[in-house]
Every structure is written in C-alpha cells, then in structure tokens.
Design a protein around this motif. Structure first.
Motif, PDB file in Angstrom:
ATOM      1  N   GLU A 183      61.190  45.512  78.892  1.00  0.00           N
ATOM      2  CA  GLU A 183      62.635  45.917  78.835  1.00  0.00           C
ATOM      3  C   GLU A 183      63.134  46.136  80.206  1.00  0.00           C
ATOM      4  O   GLU A 183      64.337  45.571  80.625  1.00  0.00           O
ATOM      5  CB  GLU A 183      62.738  47.403  78.277  1.00  0.00           C
ATOM      6  CG  GLU A 183      62.598  47.125  76.704  1.00  0.00           C
ATOM      7  CD  GLU A 183      61.219  47.676  76.206  1.00  0.00           C
ATOM      8  OE1 GLU A 183      61.143  47.996  75.085  1.00  0.00           O
ATOM      9  OE2 GLU A 183      60.310  47.631  77.188  1.00  0.00           O
ATOM     10  N   GLN A 225      63.282  42.452  81.943  1.00  0.00           N
ATOM     11  CA  GLN A 225      64.567  41.801  81.627  1.00  0.00           C
ATOM     12  C   GLN A 225      65.863  42.469  82.127  1.00  0.00           C
ATOM     13  O   GLN A 225      66.867  41.804  81.951  1.00  0.00           O
ATOM     14  CB  GLN A 225      64.451  41.554  80.011  1.00  0.00           C
ATOM     15  CG  GLN A 225      63.315  40.687  79.560  1.00  0.00           C
ATOM     16  CD  GLN A 225      62.947  40.868  78.188  1.00  0.00           C
ATOM     17  OE1 GLN A 225      63.782  41.424  77.438  1.00  0.00           O
ATOM     18  NE2 GLN A 225      61.819  40.303  77.839  1.00  0.00           N
ATOM     19  N   ASP A 279      71.080  48.294  80.395  1.00  0.00           N
ATOM     20  CA  ASP A 279      69.973  47.557  79.570  1.00  0.00           C
ATOM     21  C   ASP A 279      68.872  48.518  79.045  1.00  0.00           C
ATOM     22  O   ASP A 279      68.314  48.457  78.137  1.00  0.00           O
ATOM     23  CB  ASP A 279      69.467  46.429  80.089  1.00  0.00           C
ATOM     24  CG  ASP A 279      70.415  45.327  80.438  1.00  0.00           C
ATOM     25  OD1 ASP A 279      71.044  44.932  79.668  1.00  0.00           O
ATOM     26  OD2 ASP A 279      70.596  45.155  81.796  1.00  0.00           O
TER      27      ASP A 279
END
Length: 193
Positions: free
Chosen positions: A34, A37, A117
């Motif tokens: 996670e 990215q 994110d």
C-alpha cells in the motif's frame, strides 16, 4: 484503565528504545505494498515514547510521496498540512494536553485526508479483529468517519510496538478496524479490512 497500562509500559522505554523501534518500524512499513503504490500518505509525528515516525516520514518523502500531517483543532478534530522535512515542524502546546509537532505551512482543511491512499494511525493497542485502541481524544475516530462519509477508502494502518498487539481491546459501535498493524518486528494484516 487499559490505556493507562499501555502508557505505563511505554513510559519505561528509553530514548534509544524509541529510536531503534522507529528505525525498525520504518523498514517494516516500507515493505507494505500500500505504501509502495501510494501517492499521498496521511501520517503523524510521534511524540514522547510513541514508536518513532520521523525515519518513516523522511523515507516516504524520499520516494516522492506527499505526506500530510495533522494539526489539532480546538474541538479535537484534525486539519492537515504538508510535511517537507523536520525543519517544517513546530512544537505546539495544546492547553493541558501533550505538545505535538505540527507542520508550519499552509492548512489544507480537514477534508484533505480524503485524498490519502494510506492513513497511518497512532494508537496504544490493536486486537486480532483489527480494532484500534487510541488515546481517547476521538480525533482519529473523526478522521475515519470523515473518510467513510466521503466514500474514500485509504488503507488504515496503525503503528505500534510488538507488545501492543493484543487479544482484545474494547470497541464501540463507531469504531472502525484497521487493515494492518506495523510493529518493529513485522506486519500483521486483518482479513476483510
């Protein structure tokens, strides 16, 4: 009562313990797909004997990831600002609460977190369901509720010491589970979160 017990254990840690845990924590966290990215990560600056986060914040910036840090508002909600290095932080005393390190630049608003994110959360413990025990101020409960209302789905990840992954913590109806916990010895994921 439970919060006090976890804080008592943390208060016995030395500066070397905290620094060493922070370095190991950064290494483990950077292994998360996670984070690999992510374009934007909402994080926080550790204080006192919390697992150190500065090494991780700097590593994220070195990867050209935008790092958002919280600014505590008078009602315990959080505004956000960008992290641009340790020199961009100011120590801010909030009344009778602990002093926090907050970004000195432009305020981006409480909704800025919805662009993240990944959201790195502080805590005192997490259990096998992924339920996080915070300090009790409710700031991050508001963040998680804001994300839910906005339909934003960043990965919520809590940063803790190994001993703070426990069998069960109390949870209330508004509490939301995290996807994973990162400790100095590794990452534990919680299925379905």
């Amino acid at each position: 009562m439970l919060r006090r017990e976890f804080l008592m254990v943390r208060n016995r840690l030395t500066a070397d313990d905290v620094r060493g845990a922070g370095d190991a924590l950064a290494d483990r966290a950077l292994e998360l797909p996670e984070l690999a990215q992510a374009r934007t990560v909402a994080a926080y600056v550790s204080v006192g004997t919390e697992p150190g986060t500065l090494a991780l914040l700097d590593a994220l910036r070195a990867r050209d990831i935008e790092v958002l840090l919280p600014v505590l508002l008078p009602d315990n909600d959080l505004d956000w600002g960008a992290y641009s290095g340790e020199g961009s932080l100011a120590r801010v005393q909030h009344g009778g609460k602990m002093a926090l390190f907050e970004p000195t630049g432009e305020r981006l608003g409480p909704d800025a977190v919805t662009a993240a994110d990944v959201v790195l959360l502080p805590g005192l413990a997490v259990d096998g369901r992924g339920m996080r025990l915070g300090r009790g101020g409710g700031s991050y409960d508001r963040v998680l509720a804001r994300l839910e209302r906005a339909g934003a789905h960043p990965a919520p990840v809590v940063l803790l010491y190994d001993s703070e992954v426990v069998e069960r913590v109390p949870a209330e109806a508004h509490d939301r589970p995290v996807r994973a916990v990162v400790t100095p010895s590794g990452v534990r994921r919680f299925p379905g979160n």
